[in-house]
Design an enzyme around this catalytic site. Structure first.
Site, PDB file in Angstrom:
ATOM      1  N   ASP A 190      37.000 -29.836  -3.109  1.00  0.00           N
ATOM      2  CA  ASP A 190      36.746 -28.545  -3.127  1.00  0.00           C
ATOM      3  C   ASP A 190      36.162 -28.033  -1.919  1.00  0.00           C
ATOM      4  O   ASP A 190      35.550 -28.810  -1.269  1.00  0.00           O
ATOM      5  CB  ASP A 190      36.078 -28.340  -4.383  1.00  0.00           C
ATOM      6  CG  ASP A 190      35.562 -26.913  -4.625  1.00  0.00           C
ATOM      7  OD1 ASP A 190      36.566 -26.008  -4.546  1.00  0.00           O
ATOM      8  OD2 ASP A 190      34.387 -26.799  -5.098  1.00  0.00           O
ATOM      9  N   ASP A 192      34.196 -24.512  -1.527  1.00  0.00           N
ATOM     10  CA  ASP A 192      32.868 -23.918  -1.854  1.00  0.00           C
ATOM     11  C   ASP A 192      31.805 -25.026  -2.685  1.00  0.00           C
ATOM     12  O   ASP A 192      32.296 -25.311  -3.674  1.00  0.00           O
ATOM     13  CB  ASP A 192      33.084 -22.652  -2.616  1.00  0.00           C
ATOM     14  CG  ASP A 192      34.096 -21.527  -1.755  1.00  0.00           C
ATOM     15  OD1 ASP A 192      34.340 -21.836  -0.781  1.00  0.00           O
ATOM     16  OD2 ASP A 192      33.865 -20.269  -2.350  1.00  0.00           O
ATOM     17  N   ARG A 235      36.771  -9.663  -8.332  1.00  0.00           N
ATOM     18  CA  ARG A 235      35.707  -9.792  -7.296  1.00  0.00           C
ATOM     19  C   ARG A 235      36.825  -9.418  -6.030  1.00  0.00           C
ATOM     20  O   ARG A 235      36.214  -8.634  -5.146  1.00  0.00           O
ATOM     21  CB  ARG A 235      35.259 -11.153  -7.345  1.00  0.00           C
ATOM     22  CG  ARG A 235      34.412 -11.563  -8.199  1.00  0.00           C
ATOM     23  CD  ARG A 235      33.673 -12.936  -8.157  1.00  0.00           C
ATOM     24  NE  ARG A 235      34.948 -13.770  -8.716  1.00  0.00           N
ATOM     25  CZ  ARG A 235      34.484 -15.234  -8.708  1.00  0.00           C
ATOM     26  NH1 ARG A 235      33.555 -15.770  -8.178  1.00  0.00           N
ATOM     27  NH2 ARG A 235      35.554 -16.096  -8.970  1.00  0.00           N
ATOM     28  N   SER A 278      41.188 -24.997  -2.695  1.00  0.00           N
ATOM     29  CA  SER A 278      40.086 -23.975  -3.021  1.00  0.00           C
ATOM     30  C   SER A 278      40.433 -22.959  -3.646  1.00  0.00           C
ATOM     31  O   SER A 278      41.697 -22.333  -3.397  1.00  0.00           O
ATOM     32  CB  SER A 278      39.511 -23.494  -1.470  1.00  0.00           C
ATOM     33  OG  SER A 278      38.482 -22.717  -1.860  1.00  0.00           O
ATOM     34  N   LYS A 323      44.650 -26.797  -8.854  1.00  0.00           N
ATOM     35  CA  LYS A 323      44.081 -27.578  -8.130  1.00  0.00           C
ATOM     36  C   LYS A 323      44.350 -29.218  -8.453  1.00  0.00           C
ATOM     37  O   LYS A 323      44.794 -29.758  -7.545  1.00  0.00           O
ATOM     38  CB  LYS A 323      42.565 -27.690  -7.981  1.00  0.00           C
ATOM     39  CG  LYS A 323      41.838 -26.505  -7.510  1.00  0.00           C
ATOM     40  CD  LYS A 323      40.405 -26.628  -7.545  1.00  0.00           C
ATOM     41  CE  LYS A 323      39.770 -25.486  -6.909  1.00  0.00           C
ATOM     42  NZ  LYS A 323      38.226 -25.651  -6.770  1.00  0.00           N
ATOM     43  N   ASP A 346      32.515 -29.704  -7.472  1.00  0.00           N
ATOM     44  CA  ASP A 346      31.103 -29.178  -8.132  1.00  0.00           C
ATOM     45  C   ASP A 346      31.404 -28.366  -9.514  1.00  0.00           C
ATOM     46  O   ASP A 346      30.378 -28.177 -10.254  1.00  0.00           O
ATOM     47  CB  ASP A 346      30.315 -28.584  -7.095  1.00  0.00           C
ATOM     48  CG  ASP A 346      30.679 -27.126  -6.929  1.00  0.00           C
ATOM     49  OD1 ASP A 346      29.938 -26.205  -7.132  1.00  0.00           O
ATOM     50  OD2 ASP A 346      32.008 -27.014  -6.458  1.00  0.00           O
ATOM     51  N   ASN A 349      36.102 -25.494 -12.432  1.00  0.00           N
ATOM     52  CA  ASN A 349      37.426 -25.206 -11.981  1.00  0.00           C
ATOM     53  C   ASN A 349      37.971 -26.471 -11.280  1.00  0.00           C
ATOM     54  O   ASN A 349      39.001 -26.618 -11.136  1.00  0.00           O
ATOM     55  CB  ASN A 349      37.254 -24.025 -10.965  1.00  0.00           C
ATOM     56  CG  ASN A 349      38.543 -23.587 -10.597  1.00  0.00           C
ATOM     57  OD1 ASN A 349      39.472 -23.012 -11.791  1.00  0.00           O
ATOM     58  ND2 ASN A 349      38.820 -23.022  -9.635  1.00  0.00           N
TER      59      ASN A 349
END
Length: 404
Positions: A190, A192, A235, A278, A323, A346, A349
């Protein structure tokens, strides 16, 4: 004797010769020069040096009848001349066969306490396992040790040690032993809060002056009021009208996680392939791919029209299921079996990807993710993942020195 039979069976007399004391050059040669006078064969050999003190163990065949006493006397005299201690134990045969089911258990501590080490070792014993060898992989930025364990299957051992690791505040990874551990692998991360310290959409939001509104949508998603795709669109819509020149600014603001460069550089030296997936944006991940020499990268793409962000993304959204699909696609393209993949992430997702990989590593993750992943790393250094693959800190530094 057939080629498949061990050369030393249970009925052959052997001697275990143990030497203790201050390490110095030439000890191993000196011991075997001493033993050579008695025409013994070497069955097993192991040496450990800790803080300048050596323990050298040699399992050898017993000498010719009537000469064992002379061998003992000669070895003790040689050791005493060097201010060393010697112990010689008579026995029969080689080491007992290791039990079925073999695993590598890597323990990371910051620090690694005697209490936590005792607890992990006791839990291994409770599962029916035996610790055959212990080896230190690193002394900083964390203490990392590896236990070679036999006598118990990998999955129940992993489950038991995950519970104990959480209780002791250490990180533990359990992988099956075998040639596959040395095979080429694919590592997929990942981005972020894993490869980088930032959340990319928050960096864009800072330039758009809508950080609070983005945070509100993120909180709603975390409460389960929105799924990932809904929250992404909500967002990104807040970024509509932002000048495209901000992309270059965001790229310069991205901060790599400590150890990220070392991890990728070392993996590439080992011949591994490395990729990222990502829920962020290709405008950043493509740049990371070029800068870091990654083999694969896939993310969402911010739509830009007439030099402005439109507040939309183009193409298929990279979500939790996406993913995992990308991990499988990268593995197929790399020619690496799925069981030879390592996924690092982390957030929730990342869970499908972590569970699909041969080894899923939760990196400084939420409790839910830590509990669901194969193993967790809770120190802020991404290169500690190397220790889970059996790579030592010394090997990393030596490779760096040779490349300077």
């Amino acid at each position: 004797m057939s080629a498949s039979q061990p050369p030393y069976t249970a009925d052959v007399p052997t001697l275990l010769v143990k030497i203790f004391g201050k390490d110095r050059p030439g000890l191993t040669a000196g011991l075997f020069d001493t033993l050579a006078a008695f025409s013994v064969d070497v069955v097993d050999l192991e040496q450990v040096v800790t803080r300048g003190r050596i323990m050298l163990c040699a399992l050898v065949t017993a000498p010719a009848a009537g000469s064992e006493g002379e061998l003992r006397s000669t070895v003790h005299s040689w050791a005493e001349s060097l201010k060393m201690q010697a112990e010689i134990i008579s026995g029969i045969g080689d080491n007992r066969p290791r039990g079925e089911g073999r695993s590598h258990v890597t323990v990371l501590g910051h620090p690694l306490t005697a209490e936590s080490t005792a607890a992990i070792a006791a839990r291994i014993t409770d599962t029916g396992g035996n610790i055959d060898r212990i080896f230190r992989l690193a002394k900083y930025p964390v203490t990392a040790v590896e236990f070679a364990v036999s006598g118990t299957e990998t999955e129940p051992l992993r489950t038991a040690l995950a519970i104990e690791a959480a209780a002791q505040g250490v990180d533990v990874a359990v992988v099956a032993a075998g040639l596959h551990r040395r095979a080429q692998r694919l590592i997929v991360m990942d981005v972020d809060s894993t490869l980088i310290q930032d959340e990319v959409i928050e960096l864009f939001a800072a330039h758009a002056g809508c950080e609070d509104k983005v945070a509100e949508v993120t909180s709603a998603a975390m409460r389960g009021e929105l799924d990932f795709e809904q929250s992404l669109h909500a967002r990104v819509a807040l970024l509509g009208g932002l000048d495209a020149s901000v992309v270059d600014k965001v790229r310069t603001e991205v901060r790599l996680t400590p150890g990220a460069r070392t991890l990728i550089r070392t993996l590439k030296r080992l011949g591994y392939q490395v990729g990222v997936v990502s829920g962020g944006f290709t405008q950043v991940t493509d740049d990371l791919k070029e800068r870091l020499g990654l083999d694969f990268a896939h993310a969402n793409t911010l739509e830009i029209v007439d030099g402005k962000l439109t507040g939309k993304v183009t193409g298929e959204v990279v979500d939790r299921a996406g993913k995992a699909r990308l991990l499988r696609r990268f593995a197929a393209e790399a020619g690496v079996p799925l069981e030879q993949t390592v996924a690092i992430g982390d957030g929730a997702n990342d869970l499908d990807m972590l569970n699909a990989a041969g080894l899923g590593v939760a990196f400084n993750a939420k409790p839910l993710v830590r509990e669901a992943a194969h193993t967790a790393v809770n120190v802020p250094f991404l290169d500690t993942v190397l220790y889970l693959l059996g790579v030592t800190r010394e090997e990393v530094e030596l490779a760096d020195t040779h490349d300077d």
